[in-house]
Design a protein around this motif. Structure first.
Motif, short mmCIF file in Angstrom:
data_model
loop_
_atom_site.label_atom_id
_atom_site.label_comp_id
_atom_site.label_asym_id
_atom_site.label_seq_id
_atom_site.Cartn_x
_atom_site.Cartn_y
_atom_site.Cartn_z
N ILE A 173 51.70 43.10 39.91
CA ILE A 173 51.48 44.36 40.58
C ILE A 173 51.08 45.51 39.63
N ALA A 174 52.05 45.43 38.36
CA ALA A 174 51.64 46.41 37.31
C ALA A 174 50.34 46.49 36.58
N ARG A 175 49.84 45.04 36.51
CA ARG A 175 48.40 45.13 36.06
C ARG A 175 47.50 45.68 37.07
N ALA A 176 47.67 45.43 38.20
CA ALA A 176 46.79 45.98 39.09
C ALA A 176 46.81 47.26 39.27
N VAL A 177 47.77 47.81 39.27
CA VAL A 177 48.04 49.41 39.49
C VAL A 177 47.22 50.05 37.87
N ASP A 178 47.51 49.37 36.83
CA ASP A 178 46.83 49.99 35.67
C ASP A 178 45.59 49.55 35.61
N GLY A 179 45.04 48.84 36.59
CA GLY A 179 43.55 48.48 36.70
C GLY A 179 43.21 47.42 35.71
N ARG A 180 44.20 46.72 35.20
CA ARG A 180 44.06 45.71 34.25
C ARG A 180 43.88 44.13 34.99
N GLY A 181 44.03 44.23 36.02
CA GLY A 181 44.21 43.04 37.04
C GLY A 181 43.58 43.25 38.48
N PRO A 182 43.59 42.26 39.21
CA PRO A 182 42.87 42.27 40.36
C PRO A 182 44.01 42.76 41.41
N GLU A 183 43.60 43.41 42.56
CA GLU A 183 44.47 43.87 43.64
C GLU A 183 45.10 42.52 44.03
N THR A 184 46.38 42.80 44.79
CA THR A 184 46.90 41.79 45.45
C THR A 184 47.85 42.13 46.55
N LEU A 222 58.04 35.64 48.99
CA LEU A 222 56.97 36.54 49.21
C LEU A 222 55.82 35.99 48.34
N VAL A 223 55.90 35.36 47.48
CA VAL A 223 54.75 34.90 46.51
C VAL A 223 54.26 33.67 47.19
N PHE A 224 55.15 32.71 47.73
CA PHE A 224 54.57 31.37 48.67
C PHE A 224 54.09 32.20 49.98
N GLU A 225 54.51 33.05 50.61
CA GLU A 225 53.82 33.58 51.78
C GLU A 225 52.34 34.07 51.45
N ALA A 226 52.32 34.78 50.34
CA ALA A 226 51.34 35.45 50.06
C ALA A 226 50.27 34.48 49.68
N ALA A 227 50.49 33.37 49.02
CA ALA A 227 49.65 32.21 48.83
C ALA A 227 49.02 31.56 49.93
N GLU A 228 50.06 31.49 50.64
CA GLU A 228 49.44 30.75 52.13
C GLU A 228 48.50 31.57 52.84
N GLN A 229 48.47 32.75 52.55
CA GLN A 229 47.57 33.84 53.26
C GLN A 229 46.40 33.92 52.33
N GLY A 230 46.25 33.16 51.19
CA GLY A 230 45.10 33.16 50.53
C GLY A 230 45.11 34.12 49.15
N ASP A 231 46.07 34.76 48.86
CA ASP A 231 45.91 35.96 47.81
C ASP A 231 45.86 34.95 46.58
N ALA A 232 44.75 35.41 45.91
CA ALA A 232 44.35 34.87 44.44
C ALA A 232 45.52 34.83 43.47
N ALA A 234 48.80 35.44 43.78
CA ALA A 234 49.95 34.71 44.28
C ALA A 234 49.66 33.06 44.03
N ARG A 235 48.43 32.79 44.34
CA ARG A 235 48.07 31.19 44.12
C ARG A 235 48.14 31.03 42.52
N ALA A 236 47.55 31.73 41.90
CA ALA A 236 47.51 31.42 40.31
C ALA A 236 48.95 31.52 39.54
N ILE A 237 49.83 32.66 40.27
CA ILE A 237 51.39 32.57 39.91
C ILE A 237 51.83 31.07 40.00
N LEU A 238 51.54 30.63 41.23
CA LEU A 238 52.16 29.25 41.59
C LEU A 238 51.54 28.12 40.87
N GLN A 239 50.34 28.25 40.51
CA GLN A 239 49.90 27.15 39.65
C GLN A 239 50.32 27.17 38.35
N ARG A 240 50.70 28.16 37.80
CA ARG A 240 51.46 28.36 36.54
C ARG A 240 52.79 27.69 36.52
#
Length: 317
Positions: A173-184, A222-232, A234-240
């Protein structure tokens, strides 16, 4: 000390979120029958403090006796499987407490991972993987050698744990707010859950001194729920997280030189017990690493493993 015709033993599974106690009757053939179970709060004294930890263990013991319809009294043996008790000094502290409290004639103190292994593998050898608020892999081979990986705590490790998954979400979330990462979509989900209006309010939430790590870890759902909804994100976090946990298991397998015959794997902790797809992904990753277990057991209550270790202590005393 020999086993009498019937004796009572206690097994304690002391975790970072919950403490469980099992009270069992043991026969002279070492057969056991659980007659009482109890539950209380967290008992990792590194995080909740010594007074709270000992109080919660005592409450779990009281609850186990109550459920058996018995008054609390000294038992033949107790095994305390405690999170945060990986060092000798911590184990000695728990042993002194048990002896001073006259809980049992014989006291054994191990880590909570050892009780998981005893509960989840037929002969007590193999690998136990914990992924709940924190994370740890622990193993024992047929030669009696032990090994572990992880368990460094939330500042140095706990990779793949609920805490680190939730923390990674807030970092995203912090990266997204800074413009350093994708919206989520994690931003809206977490802010709504915490009733926050601005993502920068996460700073005050996260750095609050009395904030329980288990509370932060609970946001991982909430990360698992977002991943199920296709959030990229969230899916990357769970893969790590899957990769991190597989590496913990692999490290223990290598240290203990498990043969091509494989090893038994005991799994516990909210992340592994309640997230089936995540668990399947972990097993697929182990297969890719050529570290696939020959048996898998999910352990939702390791206090039974602690009972087995208490009985072993009686037989060898």
């Amino acid at each position: 000390m020999n086993l009498h015709s019937k004796q009572l033993v206690l097994g304690i599974d002391g975790g970072g979120s919950t403490t469980r106690a099992a009270l069992a009757v043991v026969s002279n053939a070492a057969d056991l029958h659980v007659v009482g179970r109890g539950m209380a709060g967290a008992s990792n004294f590194n995080s909740c403090g010594w007074d709270v930890a000992t109080r919660e263990v005592q409450l779990a013991i009281q609850s186990a006796f109550d459920s058996a319809g018995l008054e609390v009294h000294r038992v033949a043996a107790i095994c305390l499987g405690m999170s945060g008790a990986g060092r000798s000094s911590e184990q000695q502290a728990w042993k002194r407490w048990a002896e001073e409290s006259s809980v049992a004639e014989l006291t054994k103190v191990v880590t909570d991972a050892e009780t998981v292994l005893a509960a989840g593998t037929p002969d007590g050898t193999g690998v136990a993987l914990i992924a709940g608020t924190g994370s740890l892999a622990f193993g024992k081979n047929e030669s009696g050698e032990f090994a572990r990986a992880g368990g460094w705590g939330y500042l140095l490790g706990d990779e793949g744990s609920g805490y680190q998954i939730a923390l990674a979400a807030m970092q995203g979330i912090a990266r997204a707010v800074d413009g350093r990462g994708p919206e989520t979509g994690l931003q809206a989900a977490i802010l709504e859950t915490l009733t926050l209006n601005d993502p920068r309010e996460l700073i005050g939430y996260l750095y609050q001194a009395e904030r329980e790590r288990s509370e932060i870890a609970s946001l991982s759902r909430l990360v698992f729920e977002a991943a199920e909804q296709g959030d990229a994100e969230a899916r990357a976090i769970l893969q790590r997280a899957v990769t991190d946990l597989a590496e913990l298991v692999q490290s223990v397998v290598v240290q203990l030189s498990f043969s091509d015959d494989g090893y038994g794997l005991a799994l516990t902790g909210g992340i592994l017990l309640h997230q089936r797809d995540f668990r399947v992904s972990l097993l697929e990753r182990l297969r890719e690493l050529k570290r696939e277990p020959v048996s898998i057991e999910c352990v939702d209550d390791a206090s039974l493993g602690a009972v087995r270790l208490a009985i072993n202590g009686l037989k060898h005393a």
